[in-house]
Design a protein around this motif. Structure first.
Motif, PDB file in Angstrom:
ATOM      1  N   HIS A 143       7.808  15.788 -10.314  1.00  0.00           N
ATOM      2  CA  HIS A 143       6.959  16.982 -10.470  1.00  0.00           C
ATOM      3  C   HIS A 143       7.096  17.898  -9.256  1.00  0.00           C
ATOM      4  O   HIS A 143       7.881  18.827  -9.259  1.00  0.00           O
TER       5      HIS A 143
ATOM      6  N   GLU B 233      -1.420   1.968  -6.019  1.00  0.00           N
ATOM      7  CA  GLU B 233      -2.668   1.530  -6.651  1.00  0.00           C
ATOM      8  C   GLU B 233      -2.278   0.549  -7.744  1.00  0.00           C
ATOM      9  O   GLU B 233      -1.753   0.959  -8.778  1.00  0.00           O
TER      10      GLU B 233
ATOM     11  N   ARG C  93      -5.117  12.410   0.342  1.00  0.00           N
ATOM     12  CA  ARG C  93      -5.554  11.137   0.922  1.00  0.00           C
ATOM     13  C   ARG C  93      -4.973  10.931   2.311  1.00  0.00           C
ATOM     14  O   ARG C  93      -4.977   9.814   2.827  1.00  0.00           O
TER      15      ARG C  93
ATOM     16  N   PRO D  45       1.791  11.798  -3.153  1.00  0.00           N
ATOM     17  CA  PRO D  45       0.925  12.367  -2.117  1.00  0.00           C
ATOM     18  C   PRO D  45       0.617  13.853  -2.324  1.00  0.00           C
ATOM     19  O   PRO D  45      -0.306  14.373  -1.714  1.00  0.00           O
ATOM     20  N   PHE D  46       1.409  14.540  -3.167  1.00  0.00           N
ATOM     21  CA  PHE D  46       1.206  15.986  -3.324  1.00  0.00           C
ATOM     22  C   PHE D  46       0.129  16.333  -4.343  1.00  0.00           C
ATOM     23  O   PHE D  46      -0.799  17.074  -4.053  1.00  0.00           O
ATOM     24  N   HIS D  47       0.268  15.848  -5.555  1.00  0.00           N
ATOM     25  CA  HIS D  47      -0.649  16.299  -6.608  1.00  0.00           C
ATOM     26  C   HIS D  47      -1.334  15.149  -7.323  1.00  0.00           C
ATOM     27  O   HIS D  47      -1.912  15.341  -8.391  1.00  0.00           O
ATOM     28  N   GLN D  48      -1.223  13.957  -6.752  1.00  0.00           N
ATOM     29  CA  GLN D  48      -1.979  12.800  -7.235  1.00  0.00           C
ATOM     30  C   GLN D  48      -1.596  12.377  -8.657  1.00  0.00           C
ATOM     31  O   GLN D  48      -2.380  11.722  -9.346  1.00  0.00           O
TER      32      GLN D  48
ATOM     33  N   ARG E 203       0.231   8.785   6.259  1.00  0.00           N
ATOM     34  CA  ARG E 203       0.308   7.496   6.946  1.00  0.00           C
ATOM     35  C   ARG E 203       1.237   7.609   8.156  1.00  0.00           C
ATOM     36  O   ARG E 203       2.321   8.173   8.067  1.00  0.00           O
TER      37      ARG E 203
ATOM     38  N   GLY F  43       0.801  -1.238   0.000  1.00  0.00           N
ATOM     39  CA  GLY F  43       0.000   0.000   0.000  1.00  0.00           C
ATOM     40  C   GLY F  43       0.819   1.266   0.000  1.00  0.00           C
ATOM     41  O   GLY F  43       0.348   2.306  -0.450  1.00  0.00           O
ATOM     42  N   ALA F  44       2.048   1.223   0.524  1.00  0.00           N
ATOM     43  CA  ALA F  44       2.879   2.428   0.534  1.00  0.00           C
ATOM     44  C   ALA F  44       4.343   2.004   0.519  1.00  0.00           C
ATOM     45  O   ALA F  44       4.643   0.802   0.485  1.00  0.00           O
TER      46      ALA F  44
ATOM     47  N   GLN G 145      -4.628  20.651 -10.311  1.00  0.00           N
ATOM     48  CA  GLN G 145      -4.044  19.354 -10.673  1.00  0.00           C
ATOM     49  C   GLN G 145      -4.064  18.377  -9.515  1.00  0.00           C
ATOM     50  O   GLN G 145      -4.130  17.172  -9.710  1.00  0.00           O
ATOM     51  N   GLY G 146      -3.950  18.885  -8.310  1.00  0.00           N
ATOM     52  CA  GLY G 146      -3.891  17.988  -7.177  1.00  0.00           C
ATOM     53  C   GLY G 146      -3.504  18.780  -5.950  1.00  0.00           C
ATOM     54  O   GLY G 146      -3.053  19.923  -6.055  1.00  0.00           O
ATOM     55  N   VAL G 147      -3.748  18.198  -4.781  1.00  0.00           N
ATOM     56  CA  VAL G 147      -3.420  18.911  -3.546  1.00  0.00           C
ATOM     57  C   VAL G 147      -2.653  17.976  -2.609  1.00  0.00           C
ATOM     58  O   VAL G 147      -2.979  16.791  -2.516  1.00  0.00           O
ATOM     59  N   PRO G 148      -1.643  18.495  -1.946  1.00  0.00           N
ATOM     60  CA  PRO G 148      -0.862  17.655  -1.045  1.00  0.00           C
ATOM     61  C   PRO G 148      -1.717  17.017   0.049  1.00  0.00           C
ATOM     62  O   PRO G 148      -2.600  17.672   0.610  1.00  0.00           O
ATOM     63  N   PHE G 149      -1.418  15.757   0.290  1.00  0.00           N
ATOM     64  CA  PHE G 149      -2.052  14.974   1.368  1.00  0.00           C
ATOM     65  C   PHE G 149      -3.567  14.887   1.211  1.00  0.00           C
ATOM     66  O   PHE G 149      -4.295  14.808   2.198  1.00  0.00           O
TER      67      PHE G 149
ATOM     68  N   GLY H   5       3.352   8.153  -0.642  1.00  0.00           N
ATOM     69  CA  GLY H   5       2.198   8.102  -1.535  1.00  0.00           C
ATOM     70  C   GLY H   5       1.372   6.841  -1.335  1.00  0.00           C
ATOM     71  O   GLY H   5       1.475   6.155  -0.310  1.00  0.00           O
ATOM     72  N   PHE H   6       0.548   6.562  -2.322  1.00  0.00           N
ATOM     73  CA  PHE H   6      -0.406   5.452  -2.216  1.00  0.00           C
ATOM     74  C   PHE H   6      -0.222   4.532  -3.412  1.00  0.00           C
ATOM     75  O   PHE H   6      -0.240   4.994  -4.556  1.00  0.00           O
TER      76      PHE H   6
ATOM     77  N   PRO I  73      -0.343  15.551 -12.899  1.00  0.00           N
ATOM     78  CA  PRO I  73       0.648  16.421 -13.555  1.00  0.00           C
ATOM     79  C   PRO I  73       2.037  15.825 -13.727  1.00  0.00           C
ATOM     80  O   PRO I  73       2.915  16.518 -14.213  1.00  0.00           O
TER      81      PRO I  73
END
Lengths: 104, 432
Positions: A46, A57, B124, A64-67, B127, A16-17, B118-122, A54-55, A81
């Motif tokens: 980036h 998948e 989700r 974890p910052f901008h997915q 951990r 998972g991480a 585009q996205g935001v830190p944390f 992060g995660f 991005p």
């Protein structure tokens, strides 16, 4: 092969991480997916984020910052991005230890 | 809920006597920003040539709101508000630059040039000891939290934006009369950027619109114009307006195709005239007529177009520029001049435009005077706001003329201003 460097115990990994390791001062993230180990540079290409936080998948790591995402097998950027690939390192597990080929 | 400013007293009923209070009241200024800059109007933001490449951006303003004009990877121009969707920070600090994305330094929220988050830190969570803490709510959708996007219109290489997505088309906004003067200057040729002037003028923003709707003063205030023969009150001229009387064009045609002569007999006899003065460098008046000046059988040598509320387009012989009015409270504005040329200019013409640009800007031989008179007017307004100014040259009515001896354009602007500003409260609030 003398290039293989012991970086962690397999028991430290979890699904998972990732976890960060620092062989020779490098910043590398280790991931475990369905029992297989993968290693990438830890700093996202980036934003200024650690991929180990992060995660996971499937075979992708989501930053974890901008997915944005990378494929853990190839390092390819798979979701914006993120557009620049992340460096991947050859990894293997022997005797309960994780080894990376840092000469690669 | 906005607070209504005190009602104004318009002496003589129309707009020929302008209450000083239109320049001095902060509440009225806030209503102007809402009604004249943020709703129902187009504001100038820049020239396409300022952001020629994908990723280029320019930070500017609409009214008092900071915005960024960007060019996305596909070449499309966007204008987004410089306010992070998260904590409201004005994240973009550079005036010009090139970037594939905008990142707010406060919490690293990251946006595409079109404003998409585009996205935001944390998002989700984080951990810790096998447990994930915090993060955004499960229904958080980045699509709902982009930057505020403005409506954009581009014509002839000039970029306009509006917070009001229901605003009429730019062409309808200008109206056919003013549009023809706009299209004469911005006729499709690619523009080149020659440089900028910036100045802070301690006066109400409307005074700059009025200054360029006032053909009374140039031959009287601007000794340089008169001394070196560039302005005559009896030049062949026209004053044109849109149907709302908010925009205008002051059109004048000097004899001998704009060539200044400086002969005593050819200039208006005012006290500022000094026949003995000579230019150390006569190239400031090396004027060469250009084919695009032609309009029907006319060859105007100067066209000053005021596009309400934010911009002035200048052609003064070979010097062409945009002048952006950027309010900062009721008593000051920044005035940003963009001097430009055209892609097909010869190097000699570029040099000529640059030399003639010395007449303009904060220290210009001519325009330095305007900044000062606006400052000194504002000082008087603030000291006795119950008084009024007079704009009765040429009568008390509003209409187009074929001469310059009138303040009709100022009366016209206030006719429109009153219509918008004195409308019932329902117009207020609600702009994005």
């Amino acid at each position: 092969m003398s290039n293989w460097t012991d970086v962690a115990a397999e028991a430290d990994l979890f699904e998972g991480a990732g976890i960060p390791v620092a062989p020779g001062g490098r910043d590398i993230a280790l991931f475990s997916v369905e029992g297989e180990v993968f290693a990438t540079d830890n700093l996202c290409t980036h934003g200024n984020a650690k991929l180990c936080d992060g995660f996971v998948e499937g075979h992708e790591i989501e930053c974890p910052f901008h997915q944005g995402r990378f494929d853990l097998r190839t390092g390819d950027a798979t979701l914006p991005p993120c557009t620049q690939p992340i460096k991947v390192w050859p990894a293997k597990v022997e005797g309960g230890r994780v080894y990376l080929n840092l000469g690669a | 809920m906005s607070v209504s400013p005190d009602a104004l007293h318009w002496e003589a009923g129309g707009t020929s006597r302008i209450p000083f209070a239109v320049y001095t009241d902060e509440q009225r200024h806030q209503r102007e920003l809402e009604r004249l800059f943020y709703q129902g109007h187009w504001c100038y933001v820049g020239l396409e040539a300022e952001i020629p490449n994908p990723g280029d951006f320019k930070r500017t303003v609409v009214g008092e709101r900071s915005v960024i004009m960007t060019r996305a990877a596909d070449g499309q121009i966007h204008v987004v508000e410089n306010v992070c969707a998260h904590r409201g920070m004005r994240f973009c600090r550079k005036r010009h630059g090139n970037a594939t994305e905008f990142v707010c330094p406060y919490h690293q929220w990251s946006y595409q040039p079109d404003g998409t988050l585009q996205g935001v830190p944390f998002r989700r969570g984080v951990r810790q000891d096998g447990k994930v803490n915090g993060g955004m709510p499960a229904d958080f959708n980045p699509k709902d939290h982009g930057l505020t996007r403005l409506k954009v219109a581009v014509r002839g290489g000039v970029v306009f934006a509006s917070f009001d997505h229901d605003v009429e088309s730019l062409e309808d906004y200008m109206g056919p009369t003013v549009l023809q003067y706009f299209d004469r200057l911005f006729n499709g040729r690619k523009l080149t950027i020659l440089g900028y002037n910036r100045q802070r003028i301690p006066g109400n923003w409307k005074l700059m619109q009025e200054n360029i709707k006032d053909p009374y003063h140039p031959g009287l205030l601007h000794t340089w114009f008169v001394t070196f023969g560039l302005w005559r009150a009896d030049n062949k001229s026209e004053l044109r307006m849109d149907a709302h009387h908010r925009h205008a064009a002051m059109v004048s045609t000097r004899g001998s195709m704009g060539q200044a002569s400086g002969q005593a007999a050819q200039v208006t006899q005012v006290s500022s005239f000094k026949e003995s003065m000579q230019l150390e460098d006569p190239r400031f008046l090396d004027i060469v007529p250009e084919p695009w000046w032609q309009m029907d059988d006319q060859m105007p040598t100067a066209v000053m177009t005021t596009l309400f509320p934010s911009v002035i387009f200048q052609q003064q012989v070979n010097s062409v520029s945009t002048r952006h009015i950027q309010p900062d409270g009721h008593g000051a504005f920044d005035f940003v001049w963009t001097h430009f040329g055209f892609e097909d200019d010869t190097p000699e013409m570029t040099q000529r435009r640059l030399r003639q640009a010395n007449l303009f800007g904060p220290a210009g031989f001519v325009s330095a005077d305007d900044g000062e008179v606006i400052e000194f007017s504002q000082q008087a307004f603030d000291s006795k706001p119950q008084h009024r100014a007079l704009a009765e040259l040429g009568g008390r009515e509003v209409g187009e003329t074929d001469h310059m001896v009138t303040e009709t354009l100022i009366r016209g602007m206030y006719e429109y201003w009153r219509k918008v500003m004195e409308a019932p409260e329902k117009c207020d609030g609600g702009a994005a």
